[in-house]
Design an enzyme around this catalytic site. Structure first.
Site, PDB file in Angstrom:
ATOM      1  N   SER A   1       0.867  -1.184   0.000  1.00  0.00           N
ATOM      2  CA  SER A   1       0.000   0.000   0.000  1.00  0.00           C
ATOM      3  C   SER A   1       0.897   1.225   0.000  1.00  0.00           C
ATOM      4  O   SER A   1       1.710   1.402   0.912  1.00  0.00           O
ATOM      5  CB  SER A   1      -0.889  -0.016   1.238  1.00  0.00           C
TER       6      SER A   1
ATOM      7  N   LYS B   1      -0.743  -0.806  -4.646  1.00  0.00           N
ATOM      8  CA  LYS B   1      -2.001  -0.134  -4.294  1.00  0.00           C
ATOM      9  C   LYS B   1      -1.670   1.320  -4.012  1.00  0.00           C
ATOM     10  O   LYS B   1      -0.793   1.610  -3.193  1.00  0.00           O
ATOM     11  CB  LYS B   1      -2.639  -0.792  -3.060  1.00  0.00           C
TER      12      LYS B   1
ATOM     13  N   LYS C   1      -2.925   4.985  -2.673  1.00  0.00           N
ATOM     14  CA  LYS C   1      -3.919   5.739  -1.935  1.00  0.00           C
ATOM     15  C   LYS C   1      -4.306   6.947  -2.783  1.00  0.00           C
ATOM     16  O   LYS C   1      -3.440   7.628  -3.345  1.00  0.00           O
ATOM     17  CB  LYS C   1      -3.364   6.191  -0.582  1.00  0.00           C
TER      18      LYS C   1
ATOM     19  N   ASP D   1      -7.078   2.918  -3.541  1.00  0.00           N
ATOM     20  CA  ASP D   1      -7.884   2.904  -2.312  1.00  0.00           C
ATOM     21  C   ASP D   1      -8.169   4.341  -1.900  1.00  0.00           C
ATOM     22  O   ASP D   1      -7.252   5.109  -1.637  1.00  0.00           O
ATOM     23  CB  ASP D   1      -7.137   2.172  -1.191  1.00  0.00           C
TER      24      ASP D   1
ATOM     25  N   ASN E   1     -10.380   5.190   0.683  1.00  0.00           N
ATOM     26  CA  ASN E   1     -10.782   5.335   2.092  1.00  0.00           C
ATOM     27  C   ASN E   1     -11.941   6.310   2.262  1.00  0.00           C
ATOM     28  O   ASN E   1     -11.854   7.269   3.055  1.00  0.00           O
ATOM     29  CB  ASN E   1      -9.586   5.758   2.957  1.00  0.00           C
TER      30      ASN E   1
ATOM     31  N   GLU F   1     -11.005   0.660  -4.339  1.00  0.00           N
ATOM     32  CA  GLU F   1     -11.368   0.255  -2.979  1.00  0.00           C
ATOM     33  C   GLU F   1     -12.046   1.397  -2.229  1.00  0.00           C
ATOM     34  O   GLU F   1     -11.519   2.500  -2.152  1.00  0.00           O
ATOM     35  CB  GLU F   1     -10.100  -0.196  -2.236  1.00  0.00           C
TER      36      GLU F   1
ATOM     37  N   ASP G   1     -14.022  -2.183   1.743  1.00  0.00           N
ATOM     38  CA  ASP G   1     -13.166  -2.371   2.922  1.00  0.00           C
ATOM     39  C   ASP G   1     -13.961  -1.941   4.138  1.00  0.00           C
ATOM     40  O   ASP G   1     -14.631  -2.748   4.791  1.00  0.00           O
ATOM     41  CB  ASP G   1     -11.856  -1.562   2.731  1.00  0.00           C
TER      42      ASP G   1
ATOM     43  N   LYS H   1     -10.466  -7.923   6.487  1.00  0.00           N
ATOM     44  CA  LYS H   1      -9.582  -7.610   7.613  1.00  0.00           C
ATOM     45  C   LYS H   1     -10.212  -8.236   8.857  1.00  0.00           C
ATOM     46  O   LYS H   1     -11.333  -7.866   9.221  1.00  0.00           O
ATOM     47  CB  LYS H   1      -9.437  -6.101   7.813  1.00  0.00           C
TER      48      LYS H   1
ATOM     49  N   GLY I   1      -4.544  -4.911   5.195  1.00  0.00           N
ATOM     50  CA  GLY I   1      -3.564  -4.719   6.270  1.00  0.00           C
ATOM     51  C   GLY I   1      -3.904  -3.494   7.098  1.00  0.00           C
ATOM     52  O   GLY I   1      -4.554  -2.564   6.609  1.00  0.00           O
TER      53      GLY I   1
HETATM   54  C1  NPQ Z   1      -6.706   0.364   4.209  1.00  0.00           C
HETATM   55  N1  NPQ Z   1      -4.558  -0.079   5.269  1.00  0.00           N
HETATM   56  O1  NPQ Z   1      -6.588  -0.591   3.462  1.00  0.00           O
HETATM   57  C2  NPQ Z   1      -5.818   0.569   5.386  1.00  0.00           C
HETATM   58  C3  NPQ Z   1      -5.742   2.003   5.764  1.00  0.00           C
HETATM   59  C4  NPQ Z   1      -4.827   2.384   6.905  1.00  0.00           C
HETATM   60  C5  NPQ Z   1      -2.410  -0.765   4.445  1.00  0.00           C
HETATM   61  O2  NPQ Z   1      -3.732   0.880   3.458  1.00  0.00           O
HETATM   62  C6  NPQ Z   1      -2.191   2.982  11.142  1.00  0.00           C
HETATM   63  C7  NPQ Z   1      -2.909   1.863  11.270  1.00  0.00           C
HETATM   64  C8  NPQ Z   1      -2.318   3.664   9.995  1.00  0.00           C
HETATM   65  C9  NPQ Z   1      -3.753   1.421  10.242  1.00  0.00           C
HETATM   66  C10 NPQ Z   1      -3.305   3.910   7.792  1.00  0.00           C
HETATM   67  C11 NPQ Z   1      -3.640   0.104   4.338  1.00  0.00           C
HETATM   68  C12 NPQ Z   1      -3.170   3.233   8.952  1.00  0.00           C
HETATM   69  C13 NPQ Z   1      -3.887   2.108   9.076  1.00  0.00           C
HETATM   70  C14 NPQ Z   1      -4.093   3.502   6.786  1.00  0.00           C
HETATM   71  C15 NPQ Z   1      -4.726   1.676   8.034  1.00  0.00           C
HETATM   72  O3  NPQ Z   1      -7.629   1.159   4.044  1.00  0.00           O
HETATM   73 MG    MG Z   2      -8.701   0.232   2.453  1.00  0.00          MG
END
Ligand code: NPQ
Ligand code: MG
Length: 391
Positions: free
Chosen positions: A142, A168, A170, A195, A197, A220, A245, A269, A297
């Protein structure tokens, strides 16, 4: 198995580089570890769990302090109370705390620790228990939002050189089509996904359709956590497969999203859905429906990473997960580091998680510790904090 005590350990770990998403920039990680001290016929083991909640309410409605408090005040006492009636099992845990609403990430951490203890006592690995059919899993990475396209291309190039098999990116409004085009132009037809978010609304549909030109594996969570209907409408207007997600918080939510055409692919997750056992159930129903899944993750330490690799070993996990090498986020992990070998991460084969926290690393990163003993139910806050000292 009998649980003698439960420790809640809060760590503070610096990230190797700031990680910027549409909801925040993180420079540190505060893992909340759950250590179950269990015994059976005189044999004692430690079972480990990891809570993935962030320190702030930016990814979900759970956060570090809420998880610790709910574990201390509700979930751990519920386990102590349950074992007064009958032996505690990881399988029975979710049902035994069904009356405590929500707080899935907190529940997942305790279920993980119970499962780890049970499996260590039984000499069975997490992968075996969950149903993994492979010894290693493909590794995706990511990649956060950067200050410039050049900086982004530099990072993506490094990760590809390290062997990551899927990138991936952001995205957020103002950082979406351009970075995707630049990565495609520079690196060609690499496996690529984005992704958001939850950073967009349906009003952005025409703009998001511009991403259809770049053969992305998926987009995503472009819209809000509760926006299942809107995701279904957007999915009909885009060629890029829709992946959810934040919205998938339970088996029912997964079934609903699939049936309403809001999810062609699901990011699973365990923390977000209440545990690894619930994650397996979502894997099974998605597989039944012909919906590919992959393991998301949450910047876990080696403990959560071990459990994620086991989960990603199940046959329905047909897309690379965000299961990266430890070094993606941490200069020093709390377990032996997970390393990339030919684009893959090995699933630990030992009993339970198959990894243990290194005492020196725990010492180094420990920020706060709280012990709850079965014999001595939790004592009033004042006494406890006096003992624990300044947090
Ligand atoms: C996701 N994870 O898929 C999350 C978002 C995310 C790997 O992108 C600290 C703990 C900071 C968890 C930042 C990835 C974070 C976190 C982003 C999760 O949306
Ligand atoms: Mg995500």
């Amino acid at each position: 198995m009998r649980v003698r005590a439960v420790e809640l350990l809060t760590l503070r770990m610096p990230l190797v580089t700031p990680f910027t998403t549409s909801f925040s920039t993180q420079t540190e990680r505060f893992p909340l570890l759950v250590r179950v001290l269990a015994e059976t016929d005189g044999r004692e083991v430690d079972g480990w769990g990891e809570c993935v909640a962030l320190t702030d309410l930016v990814y979900s409605s759970e956060y570090l302090d809420s998880a610790r408090e709910v574990l201390r005040r509700y979930l751990v006492p519920a386990v102590f109370a349950a074992q007064a009636r009958e032996a505690v099992t990881a399988d029975g845990f979710a049902e035994s705390v069904r009356h405590i609403l929500g707080h899935r990430m907190a529940k997942a951490a305790l279920e993980m620790a119970l499962l780890d203890a049970e499996l260590r006592l039984a000499g069975v690995s997490f992968g075996e228990r969950l149903g993994a059919t492979t010894a290693s899993v493909p590794s995706g990475v990511s990649v956060g939002i950067h200050d410039s396209i050049d900086a982004l291309l530099g990072s993506v190039g490094d990760y590809l050189d390290q062997g990551y098999v899927r990138i991936k990116l952001k995205i957020r409004p103002g950082w979406d089509v351009e970075p995707v085009r630049a990565v495609r132009d520079r690196f060609g037809d690499i496996p690529l996904q984005v992704d958001a978010n939850t950073a967009y609304t349906l009003a952005d549909a025409e703009h998001l359709r511009l991403l259809d030109a770049y053969d992305l594996l998926l987009i995503e969570q472009p819209l809000g956590e509760d926006d299942i209907r809107e995701h279904a409408l957007l999915a009909r207007r885009m060629r890029t497969p829709m992946c959810l997600d934040e919205s998938i918080v339970s088996t029912d939510a997964a079934r609903d999203a699939i049936e309403r055409g809001a999810a062609a692919i699901i990011n699973i997750k365990a923390g977000r859905v209440g545990g690894y056992l619930a994650a397996v159930r979502i894997h099974d129903l998605a597989r039944e429906a012909g919906v590919p899944v992959w393991c998301g993750g949450m910047l876990e330490t080696g403990l959560g990473r071990a459990a994620n690799t086991a989960l990603a070993g199940l046959p329905g996990f047909t897309l690379p997960g965000d299961i990266s090498a430890s070094a993606r986020f941490f200069a020093q992990d709390i377990t032996e580091p997970f390393v990339l070998q030919d684009g893959r991460i090995r699933i630990p084969a030992g009993p339970g998680l198959g990894v243990e926290p290194l005492p020196d690393a725990l010492e180094e990163f420990s920020q706060h510790a709280l012990t709850l003993e079965a014999e001595h139910p939790p004592r009033p806050r004042a006494a406890r904090e006096r003992d624990a000292g300044p947090s």
